[in-house]
Design an enzyme around this catalytic site. Structure first.
Site, PDB file in Angstrom:
ATOM      1  CG  HIS A  63      -1.723   1.302   1.331  1.00 29.32           C
ATOM      2  ND1 HIS A  63      -2.008   1.553   2.507  1.00 29.32           N
ATOM      3  CD2 HIS A  63      -2.468   1.919   0.371  1.00 29.32           C
ATOM      4  CE1 HIS A  63      -3.038   2.774   2.301  1.00 29.32           C
ATOM      5  NE2 HIS A  63      -3.221   3.030   0.979  1.00 29.32           N
ATOM      6  CG  ASN A  65      -6.683   4.364   4.837  1.00 28.83           C
ATOM      7  OD1 ASN A  65      -6.711   5.662   5.120  1.00 28.83           O
ATOM      8  ND2 ASN A  65      -6.203   3.775   4.095  1.00 28.83           N
TER       9      ASN A  65
END
Length: 394
Positions: free
Chosen positions: A139, A189
């Site tokens: 990511h 996140n």
């Protein structure tokens, strides 16, 4: 070592990943089904590299080298010789699975198949493959060439050999690696949710307007952007979707509950900068609202948002999502926080964290304000995250 890299998706993120890999002298193929999207990606790279020349960061020779390392293809089969493929397409797990399943029919048995997803289950994506042990999460953060952090997320199926190889590659690309457990939102996140959620809660309670909340967190916390500025920059549709995804994935845990304010803005098309209006109006000659510069109110806002962020970071450590070092690195290098949240907790005092959270819980009696067991344990045992050695297992 020079690797052959396939990037699936030529949007902003895919193009950025391709630039990173090409700069590290990898041979990159960018795949997209739309030729128009590929042309746009190529033009965007030209613009970015020309700007770097203007700034004196690279010269014409370097620009030519990077561009020559990237080719653009419109059939997935063109990625058959890739050592590593990284998918950066729409956050739809069914679409990702379909692409991965097709891709596997073309590539070799040794090809690593990775997803750049920001919150979806890597284990679920890997299940679409005949050889799921080759699948992993890689990511990147936007913009990929500038942001130093990359979260590496092994699924339960991922082989140790694949994880070690990916970590080595990403470090060769001059990125900082944070290894995260395959749980919703991974590190950033997940841990960052209160920055938006608690700020929205304060706004919805009528305690302060958006300008005042943004000003408080920038002035007292040193954040580069306030939460409402940042949500407008990210896009309210995207930010809301991530929050909703994490909320559902955590079995509707109250800590991740989305905001009706953000949902309504998204439904109205008030997405932020990209639509011209969000929490702020970005129209021509519109004067930005002034904050209420009340020191006591600013401190209340900052303390409340900060302690919720610290609590989330502590809970991520409690559940072994990542190491303390990786959690702090993720927040400073992934979303540019002024300092690591666990470092901040040490500075504020673990007792301050526990007492502030308990005060909020006493006021609201809502589960969102429950104090992490790790903070309670540390407070009882007089431990800190970094000043003394902390055992993070439970």
């Amino acid at each position: 070592m020079i690797y052959k890299v396939g990037v699936i998706g030529s949007g902003t993120m895919g193009s950025g990943i391709a630039q990173v890999a090409a700069t590290a002298d990898c041979k990159v193929k960018v795949f997209d089904t739309k030729q128009e999207a590929l042309d746009k990606s190529k033009a965007a790279l030209e613009k970015v590299l020309s700007r770097l020349i203007e700034k004196g960061r690279i010269d014409e020779t370097e620009k030519t080298r990077i561009q020559s390392n990237i080719s653009y293809v419109n059939t997935l089969k063109e990625l058959k010789d890739a050592d590593l493929t990284i998918e950066a397409i729409i956050e739809d797990i069914d679409i990702k699975k379909k692409v991965f399943s097709e891709l596997e029919s073309y590539v070799s048995e040794d090809t690593i198949i990775a997803s750049n997803t920001s919150s979806l289950s890597i284990a679920s994506i890997a299940s679409s493959l005949q050889r799921p042990e080759r699948c992993i999460g890689i990511h990147f953060f936007n913009p990929a060439p500038l942001m130093k952090l990359v979260e590496v997320i092994p699924a339960v199926q991922t082989s140790t050999k694949v994880m070690d190889k990916v970590v080595s590659i990403i470090k060769d690309w001059k990125k900082v690696v944070a290894i995260a457990k395959d749980t919703p939102g991974f590190i950033v996140n997940r841990v960052a949710r209160p920055f938006y959620g608690e700020s929205l809660r304060i706004y919805e309670e009528g305690l302060a307007d958006v300008a005042t909340i943004d000003w408080s967190l920038k002035t007292l916390g040193g954040f580069r952007m306030g939460p409402f500025e940042l949500m407008d920059f990210i896009g309210n549709d995207i930010n809301y979707t991530v929050t909703e995804t994490v909320f559902k994935a955590f079995y509707y845990d109250a800590r991740y509950k989305p905001s009706f304010t953000q949902k309504r803005l998204s439904e109205a098309g008030y997405l932020g900068r990209k639509s011209g209006k969000g929490y702020y109006d970005y129209g021509t000659n519109v004067v930005k609202p002034f904050p209420k510069e009340d020191a006591a109110l600013a401190k209340y806002i900052f303390d409340r948002v900060l302690v919720m962020l610290i609590n989330e970071a502590a809970d991520a450590l409690f559940w072994n999502i990542a190491s303390a070092e990786d959690i702090d690195n993720a927040m400073t290098k992934g979303v540019n926080y002024p300092k690591g949240l666990l470092t901040w907790a040490d500075e504020k005092g673990i007792d301050w964290c526990v007492n502030t959270l308990d005060s909020l819980y006493d006021e609201y009696h809502e589960d969102r304000y429950r104090c992490s067991p790790l903070l309670r344990r540390m407070n009882r045992e007089k431990k800190t995250f970094f000043s003394k050695k902390l055992v993070s297992d439970n």
